[in-house]
Design an enzyme around this catalytic site. Structure first.
Site, PDB file in Angstrom:
ATOM      1  N   TYR A  53       0.771  -0.929   0.017  1.00 46.12           N
ATOM      2  CA  TYR A  53       0.127  -0.227  -0.063  1.00 46.12           C
ATOM      3  C   TYR A  53       0.973   0.428  -0.190  1.00 46.12           C
ATOM      4  O   TYR A  53       1.800   0.983   0.249  1.00 46.12           O
ATOM      5  CB  TYR A  53      -1.115   0.269   1.240  1.00 46.12           C
ATOM      6  CG  TYR A  53      -0.646   0.497   2.441  1.00 46.12           C
ATOM      7  CD1 TYR A  53       0.209  -0.152   2.639  1.00 46.12           C
ATOM      8  CD2 TYR A  53      -0.788   1.657   3.758  1.00 46.12           C
ATOM      9  CE1 TYR A  53       1.360  -0.075   4.481  1.00 46.12           C
ATOM     10  CE2 TYR A  53      -0.264   1.387   4.116  1.00 46.12           C
ATOM     11  CZ  TYR A  53       0.906   0.872   5.300  1.00 46.12           C
ATOM     12  OH  TYR A  53       1.467   1.210   6.003  1.00 46.12           O
ATOM     13  N   ARG A  81       8.202   4.269  -4.274  1.00 45.84           N
ATOM     14  CA  ARG A  81       8.230   4.126  -2.704  1.00 45.84           C
ATOM     15  C   ARG A  81       6.820   2.821  -3.340  1.00 45.84           C
ATOM     16  O   ARG A  81       7.762   1.617  -2.928  1.00 45.84           O
ATOM     17  CB  ARG A  81       8.072   3.973  -1.720  1.00 45.84           C
ATOM     18  CG  ARG A  81       8.247   2.954  -0.581  1.00 45.84           C
ATOM     19  CD  ARG A  81       8.111   3.918   0.851  1.00 45.84           C
ATOM     20  NE  ARG A  81       6.937   4.751   1.118  1.00 45.84           N
ATOM     21  CZ  ARG A  81       6.620   5.093   2.257  1.00 45.84           C
ATOM     22  NH1 ARG A  81       7.675   5.748   2.860  1.00 45.84           N
ATOM     23  NH2 ARG A  81       5.086   5.483   1.765  1.00 45.84           N
ATOM     24  N   ARG A 101      -7.083 -20.854  -2.092  1.00 43.70           N
ATOM     25  CA  ARG A 101      -6.359 -20.444  -1.422  1.00 43.70           C
ATOM     26  C   ARG A 101      -4.978 -21.676  -1.494  1.00 43.70           C
ATOM     27  O   ARG A 101      -5.531 -22.702  -1.852  1.00 43.70           O
ATOM     28  CB  ARG A 101      -7.649 -21.548   0.146  1.00 43.70           C
ATOM     29  CG  ARG A 101      -5.998 -21.296   1.162  1.00 43.70           C
ATOM     30  CD  ARG A 101      -6.952 -21.337   2.859  1.00 43.70           C
ATOM     31  NE  ARG A 101      -5.842 -21.373   3.647  1.00 43.70           N
ATOM     32  CZ  ARG A 101      -5.632 -19.715   4.136  1.00 43.70           C
ATOM     33  NH1 ARG A 101      -5.628 -18.534   4.124  1.00 43.70           N
ATOM     34  NH2 ARG A 101      -4.451 -19.615   5.694  1.00 43.70           N
ATOM     35  N   LYS A 108       6.708  -1.442   2.310  1.00 46.13           N
ATOM     36  CA  LYS A 108       4.889  -0.962   3.166  1.00 46.13           C
ATOM     37  C   LYS A 108       3.779  -2.329   2.610  1.00 46.13           C
ATOM     38  O   LYS A 108       3.193  -2.063   1.546  1.00 46.13           O
ATOM     39  CB  LYS A 108       4.752   0.352   2.350  1.00 46.13           C
ATOM     40  CG  LYS A 108       3.933   1.097   2.828  1.00 46.13           C
ATOM     41  CD  LYS A 108       4.046   2.885   2.786  1.00 46.13           C
ATOM     42  CE  LYS A 108       2.796   3.397   3.562  1.00 46.13           C
ATOM     43  NZ  LYS A 108       2.948   3.615   4.981  1.00 46.13           N
ATOM     44  N   GLU A 128      10.945   2.342  15.373  1.00 47.80           N
ATOM     45  CA  GLU A 128      10.156   3.458  14.434  1.00 47.80           C
ATOM     46  C   GLU A 128       8.758   3.655  15.637  1.00 47.80           C
ATOM     47  O   GLU A 128       8.710   3.007  16.383  1.00 47.80           O
ATOM     48  CB  GLU A 128       9.469   3.267  13.047  1.00 47.80           C
ATOM     49  CG  GLU A 128       9.635   2.234  12.707  1.00 47.80           C
ATOM     50  CD  GLU A 128       8.994   1.608  11.327  1.00 47.80           C
ATOM     51  OE1 GLU A 128       9.125   2.743  11.112  1.00 47.80           O
ATOM     52  OE2 GLU A 128       9.118   0.883  11.132  1.00 47.80           O
TER      53      GLU A 128
HETATM   54  N1  PLP Z   1       6.999   3.990   9.719  1.00 52.88           N
HETATM   55  C1  PLP Z   1       6.446   2.901   9.200  1.00 52.88           C
HETATM   56  C2  PLP Z   1       5.863   1.597  10.168  1.00 52.88           C
HETATM   57  C3  PLP Z   1       4.495   4.003   8.490  1.00 52.88           C
HETATM   58  O1  PLP Z   1       4.038   2.948   8.653  1.00 52.88           O
HETATM   59  C4  PLP Z   1       5.056   4.868   8.316  1.00 52.88           C
HETATM   60  C5  PLP Z   1       3.771   5.867   7.394  1.00 52.88           C
HETATM   61  O2  PLP Z   1       2.206   4.991   6.755  1.00 52.88           O
HETATM   62  C6  PLP Z   1       5.815   5.745   8.106  1.00 52.88           C
HETATM   63  C7  PLP Z   1       7.076   5.143   9.342  1.00 52.88           C
HETATM   64  C8  PLP Z   1       5.965   7.314   8.116  1.00 52.88           C
HETATM   65  O3  PLP Z   1       6.037   6.651   6.112  1.00 52.88           O
HETATM   66  P1  PLP Z   1       6.387   8.668   5.215  1.00 52.88           P
HETATM   67  O4  PLP Z   1       6.679   9.256   6.039  1.00 52.88           O
HETATM   68  O5  PLP Z   1       6.339   7.568   4.213  1.00 52.88           O
HETATM   69  O6  PLP Z   1       4.385   8.462   5.628  1.00 52.88           O
END
Ligand code: PLP
Length: 284
Positions: free
Chosen positions: A32, A51, A99, A147, A179
């Site tokens: 996503y 990205r 599945r 992501k 993070e």
């Molecule tokens: N880290 C995680 C785990 C995230 O899910 C997100 C954004 O959804 C970020 C960092 C920040 O990324 P961005 O600045 O690209 O939104």
């Protein structure tokens, strides 16, 4: 009612239907992106699409649409929904098949979904009051740089934060903060350096993070990309988070202890303002 995009069609949100066999639903086999919308325009679409391509590549997931086609879909959604401020969510899954853990037959079309969501990004209460954070062990998988929609641990962590009266959790692996659940984490040290974790497979390469690093450099401030401990957070002057749909939010409390004087930091507020000014300029 919103208009959403599903596999080539713009339709009312209550008419959009996805198969129960979709691999996004059964396996979280999906990528996503979330792009902020300000003044009715997309912020840094080129960086988000880059990205997206990287995430798709790492997952060997094919999306037969060009960047221009993806941009056109985003823009049509914005105008159909008259969205001024908020976000566009995009999700690509590996499509529909009975599945089976291994990938579906070659040529199985992906499922592509986009929708808009309104959000006050600039006039945000959390930007004014700052966030309370709890720390939790980082129990996510080993490819947090991709992501994917596999966000269960982030959901559990965020819910635990909520139950403990906090706004979010910072995740800690081997003594260092990676993070937040959906944002990148920063501290400002007592001697004025801005510190955020260096990129690796342990964290998402945030688009906001990378723009902020450039802006902080341009302002002649010191930025260090390295791991930091909860003990450093305790002694930090300020802390903040960054993400596409919050920009920059101050962090005023971690694990029940105030960060600095427990108020949104001055440098943090300046950095948020630099970011807003740049965002308003590029979307003007
Ligand atoms: N880290 C995680 C785990 C995230 O899910 C997100 C954004 O959804 C970020 C960092 C920040 O990324 P961005 O600045 O690209 O939104």
């Amino acid at each position: 009612m919103r208009t959403v995009y599903l596999n080539g069609e713009f339709i009312a949100e209550n008419e959009a239907k996805i198969s129960v066999f979709d691999r996004g639903f059964t396996f979280a086999d999906a990528i996503y992106e979330v792009t902020a919308v300000l003044q009715g325009k997309l912020l840094d679409f080129d960086l988000h699409v880059a990205r997206l391509r990287r995430s798709l590549g790492e997952m060997a997931l094919a999306l037969p649409l060009s960047d221009d086609e993806l941009l056109a879909i985003h823009q049509t959604l914005l105008s159909r929904n008259a969205l001024q401020e908020g976000l566009v969510y995009l999700q690509v899954s590996r499509g529909v098949e009975d599945r089976n853990f291994a990938f579906p037959a070659e040529g199985t079309p992906p499922t592509l979904v986009l929708y808009t969501q309104a959000k006050n990004i600039i006039a945000s209460p959390l930007a004014q009051q700052g966030m309370k954070i709890i720390s939790l062990p980082d129990l996510r998988w080993g490819r947090c740089d991709i992501k994917t929609t596999q966000l269960l641990y982030a959901c559990l962590a965020k819910e635990q934060a909520r139950q403990r009266g906090a706004d979010d959790a910072w995740l800690v692996k081997e003594g260092l903060i990676t993070e937040g659940t959906s944002n990148n984490a920063f501290i400002v040290t007592a001697d004025g350096a801005v510190v955020t974790r260096e990129l690796s497979r342990l964290l998402l390469p945030g688009i906001t993070r990378s723009t902020l690093i450039t802006l902080i450099h341009q302002q002649g401030l010191r930025i260090e990309e390295r791991g930091f401990t909860l003990d450093e957070v305790k002694h930090a002057a300020e802390a903040f988070i960054s993400s596409s749909t919050s920009f920059v939010y101050p962090v005023v409390n971690v694990d029940g202890q105030p960060v600095g004087d427990g108020q949104p930091g001055q440098l943090t507020q300046r950095i948020r303002q630099f970011y807003i000014d740049r965002a308003l300029a590029v979307t003007a």
